[in-house]
Motif scaffolding. Structure first.
Motif, PDB file in Angstrom:
ATOM      1  N   UNK A  82      15.958 -77.847 -26.383  1.00  0.00           N
ATOM      2  CA  UNK A  82      16.000 -77.187 -25.070  1.00  0.00           C
ATOM      3  C   UNK A  82      14.877 -76.162 -25.021  1.00  0.00           C
ATOM      4  N   UNK A  83      14.503 -75.793 -23.794  1.00  0.00           N
ATOM      5  CA  UNK A  83      13.539 -74.702 -23.615  1.00  0.00           C
ATOM      6  C   UNK A  83      14.259 -73.478 -23.066  1.00  0.00           C
ATOM      7  N   UNK A  84      13.678 -72.314 -23.308  1.00  0.00           N
ATOM      8  CA  UNK A  84      14.177 -71.086 -22.678  1.00  0.00           C
ATOM      9  C   UNK A  84      13.024 -70.470 -21.896  1.00  0.00           C
ATOM     10  N   UNK A  85      13.026 -70.453 -20.564  1.00  0.00           N
ATOM     11  CA  UNK A  85      14.045 -71.091 -19.730  1.00  0.00           C
ATOM     12  C   UNK A  85      13.750 -72.580 -19.570  1.00  0.00           C
ATOM     13  N   UNK A  86      14.713 -73.271 -18.971  1.00  0.00           N
ATOM     14  CA  UNK A  86      14.586 -74.713 -18.742  1.00  0.00           C
ATOM     15  C   UNK A  86      13.774 -74.994 -17.481  1.00  0.00           C
ATOM     16  N   UNK A  87      13.582 -76.288 -17.244  1.00  0.00           N
ATOM     17  CA  UNK A  87      12.761 -76.824 -16.168  1.00  0.00           C
ATOM     18  C   UNK A  87      13.113 -76.237 -14.785  1.00  0.00           C
ATOM     19  N   UNK A  88      14.411 -76.100 -14.477  1.00  0.00           N
ATOM     20  CA  UNK A  88      14.787 -75.661 -13.120  1.00  0.00           C
ATOM     21  C   UNK A  88      14.338 -74.229 -12.832  1.00  0.00           C
ATOM     22  N   UNK A  89      14.424 -73.362 -13.834  1.00  0.00           N
ATOM     23  CA  UNK A  89      13.983 -71.973 -13.625  1.00  0.00           C
ATOM     24  C   UNK A  89      12.456 -71.909 -13.552  1.00  0.00           C
ATOM     25  N   UNK A  90      11.789 -72.725 -14.358  1.00  0.00           N
ATOM     26  CA  UNK A  90      10.321 -72.768 -14.291  1.00  0.00           C
ATOM     27  C   UNK A  90       9.868 -73.255 -12.914  1.00  0.00           C
ATOM     28  N   UNK A  91      10.588 -74.238 -12.371  1.00  0.00           N
ATOM     29  CA  UNK A  91      10.262 -74.761 -11.041  1.00  0.00           C
ATOM     30  C   UNK A  91      10.463 -73.675  -9.984  1.00  0.00           C
ATOM     31  N   UNK A  92      11.566 -72.954 -10.107  1.00  0.00           N
ATOM     32  CA  UNK A  92      11.845 -71.851  -9.179  1.00  0.00           C
ATOM     33  C   UNK A  92      10.711 -70.822  -9.226  1.00  0.00           C
ATOM     34  N   UNK A  93      10.298 -70.481 -10.441  1.00  0.00           N
ATOM     35  CA  UNK A  93       9.199 -69.520 -10.643  1.00  0.00           C
ATOM     36  C   UNK A  93       7.927 -70.022  -9.955  1.00  0.00           C
ATOM     37  N   UNK A  94       7.632 -71.306 -10.123  1.00  0.00           N
ATOM     38  CA  UNK A  94       6.430 -71.889  -9.504  1.00  0.00           C
ATOM     39  C   UNK A  94       6.539 -71.850  -7.982  1.00  0.00           C
ATOM     40  N   UNK A  95       7.730 -72.215  -7.471  1.00  0.00           N
ATOM     41  CA  UNK A  95       7.942 -72.210  -6.012  1.00  0.00           C
ATOM     42  C   UNK A  95       7.828 -70.800  -5.427  1.00  0.00           C
ATOM     43  N   UNK A  96       8.139 -69.800  -6.257  1.00  0.00           N
ATOM     44  CA  UNK A  96       8.022 -68.407  -5.812  1.00  0.00           C
ATOM     45  C   UNK A  96       6.592 -67.886  -5.972  1.00  0.00           C
ATOM     46  N   UNK A  97       5.677 -68.795  -6.337  1.00  0.00           N
ATOM     47  CA  UNK A  97       4.236 -68.488  -6.507  1.00  0.00           C
ATOM     48  C   UNK A  97       3.912 -67.846  -7.852  1.00  0.00           C
ATOM     49  N   UNK A  98       4.824 -67.934  -8.824  1.00  0.00           N
ATOM     50  CA  UNK A  98       4.515 -67.487 -10.186  1.00  0.00           C
ATOM     51  C   UNK A  98       3.519 -68.451 -10.821  1.00  0.00           C
ATOM     52  N   UNK A  99       2.450 -67.916 -11.421  1.00  0.00           N
ATOM     53  CA  UNK A  99       1.432 -68.783 -12.020  1.00  0.00           C
ATOM     54  C   UNK A  99       1.086 -68.391 -13.451  1.00  0.00           C
ATOM     55  N   UNK A 100       1.806 -67.409 -13.992  1.00  0.00           N
ATOM     56  CA  UNK A 100       1.488 -66.974 -15.355  1.00  0.00           C
ATOM     57  C   UNK A 100       2.588 -67.409 -16.296  1.00  0.00           C
ATOM     58  N   UNK A 101       2.317 -68.471 -17.028  1.00  0.00           N
ATOM     59  CA  UNK A 101       3.306 -68.948 -17.969  1.00  0.00           C
ATOM     60  C   UNK A 101       2.672 -68.959 -19.357  1.00  0.00           C
ATOM     61  N   UNK A 102       3.414 -68.479 -20.355  1.00  0.00           N
ATOM     62  CA  UNK A 102       2.887 -68.520 -21.725  1.00  0.00           C
ATOM     63  C   UNK A 102       3.797 -69.418 -22.560  1.00  0.00           C
ATOM     64  N   UNK A 103       3.301 -69.842 -23.717  1.00  0.00           N
ATOM     65  CA  UNK A 103       4.102 -70.741 -24.558  1.00  0.00           C
ATOM     66  C   UNK A 103       4.229 -70.118 -25.947  1.00  0.00           C
ATOM     67  N   UNK A 104       5.466 -70.075 -26.445  1.00  0.00           N
ATOM     68  CA  UNK A 104       5.698 -69.491 -27.766  1.00  0.00           C
ATOM     69  C   UNK A 104       6.780 -70.237 -28.506  1.00  0.00           C
ATOM     70  N   UNK A 105       6.530 -70.491 -29.781  1.00  0.00           N
ATOM     71  CA  UNK A 105       7.521 -71.248 -30.574  1.00  0.00           C
ATOM     72  C   UNK A 105       8.606 -70.337 -31.144  1.00  0.00           C
ATOM     73  N   UNK A 106       8.313 -69.011 -31.221  1.00  0.00           N
ATOM     74  CA  UNK A 106       9.267 -68.096 -31.865  1.00  0.00           C
ATOM     75  C   UNK A 106       9.545 -68.551 -33.297  1.00  0.00           C
ATOM     76  N   UNK A 107       8.509 -69.145 -33.934  1.00  0.00           N
ATOM     77  CA  UNK A 107       8.690 -69.682 -35.296  1.00  0.00           C
ATOM     78  C   UNK A 107       8.944 -68.559 -36.295  1.00  0.00           C
TER      79      UNK A 107
END
Ligand code: ZN
Ligand code: ZN
Length: 272
Positions: A209-234
């Motif tokens: 799973x991702x944190x957050x999942x696809x639906x929240x990322x989509x909501x963020x995009x629809x709200x014009x959010x464009x800054x997404x980072x990626x981290x493994x938390x390894x």
């Protein structure tokens, strides 16, 4: 595809099981262009441990790695700051130790009389559904307070308690009941230019799973959010960049054409 992992722990975090050098070698083996070392600064425990000297050590190890791997791997100095407001002086002293490229903002502990510990150590199966729901609500409130009152670059692992509540303890809480609060969080980070992390650590488990999942990322995009980072938390070398290909697929499928990394706390956009 150019890959940067912007959330990595080392043995300078209590629960980290890799050295800075191990993390760098794993990143090179996996073909990453760069990483940020983001060890824990859980400020609520500041009184119990010498966070300042620990971060002096972390930063000197990162500086040594930068020299050693110059030309092979970009290495950035980060910190995962949690519960800043429980001891703002301690947090500021930790941030004053050096020049950070990136500050992650996290909520790990939600203080409540019946839940005094980090949520990763709470047995949610012992709580009523009502109490679990009010706990999650408080988690989102703490996050909003952190956004309003502290200065950081990336909001880490939004929805993290759910991984324990629904994953480990099977409480079956519908996240949609918190939609208005999640929207509020997203609109506030957009307004402040804070990035939303896609935390891929769930891809090290048997039920990815991702944190957050696809639906929240989509909501963020629809709200014009464009800054997404990626981290493994390894916390171990094997998990560096875990799930990254899937995360990049998801980010692209939602509509993003880039993700963000930070240098000296300034965002740089990496095309995908
Ligand atoms: Zn965290
Ligand atoms: Zn972390």
């Amino acid at each position: 595809m150019i890959k940067y992992d912007f959330h990595i722990h080392t043995d300078n975090s209590l629960d980290g099981r890799q050295s800075v050098d191990d993390a760098c070698r794993a990143a090179i083996e996996k073909g990453l262009k760069g990483i940020a070392i983001t060890d824990h600064a859980d400020i609520c425990f500041f009184e119990k441990e010498d966070t300042v000297n620990r971060f002096k050590k972390v930063i000197s190890e990162i500086e040594a790695a930068k020299e050693k791997y110059d030309g092979q791997l970009e290495i950035y100095t980060g910190i995962e700051m949690a519960e800043y407001l429980t001891n703002a002086k301690g947090a500021e002293a930790t941030l004053a130790v050096g020049e950070y490229d990136v500050i992650l903002g996290s909520v790990h502990t939600v203080y409540r009389e019946d839940i005094p510990d980090s949520y990763s150590r709470v047995d949610f199966s012992l709580l009523t559904k009502e109490k679990v729901i009010s706990f999650i609500d408080l988690y989102f409130d703490k996050m909003l307070e952190m956004i309003y009152k502290t200065d950081f670059d990336i909001l880490s692992h939004l929805t993290c308690p759910l991984r324990y509540i629904n994953g480990k303890y099977k409480c079956d809480i519908d996240i949609h009941i918190f939609e208005s609060k999640i929207k509020k969080i997203l609109s506030e980070i957009i307004e402040r230019g804070i990035s939303l992390e896609i935390n891929t650590s769930g891809y090290a488990s048997t039920v990815p799973y991702f944190m957050p999942e696809h639906d929240i990322l989509t909501l963020y995009y629809e709200m014009a959010g464009r800054r997404v980072s990626i981290g493994s938390d390894a916390h171990v070398s094997a998990n560096v960049a875990v799930g990254f290909d899937k995360a990049l697929d998801m980010i692209r499928s939602v509509g993003f054409d880039s993700y963000v990394i930070y240098k000296q706390r300034k965002p740089n956009f990496i095309s995908i």
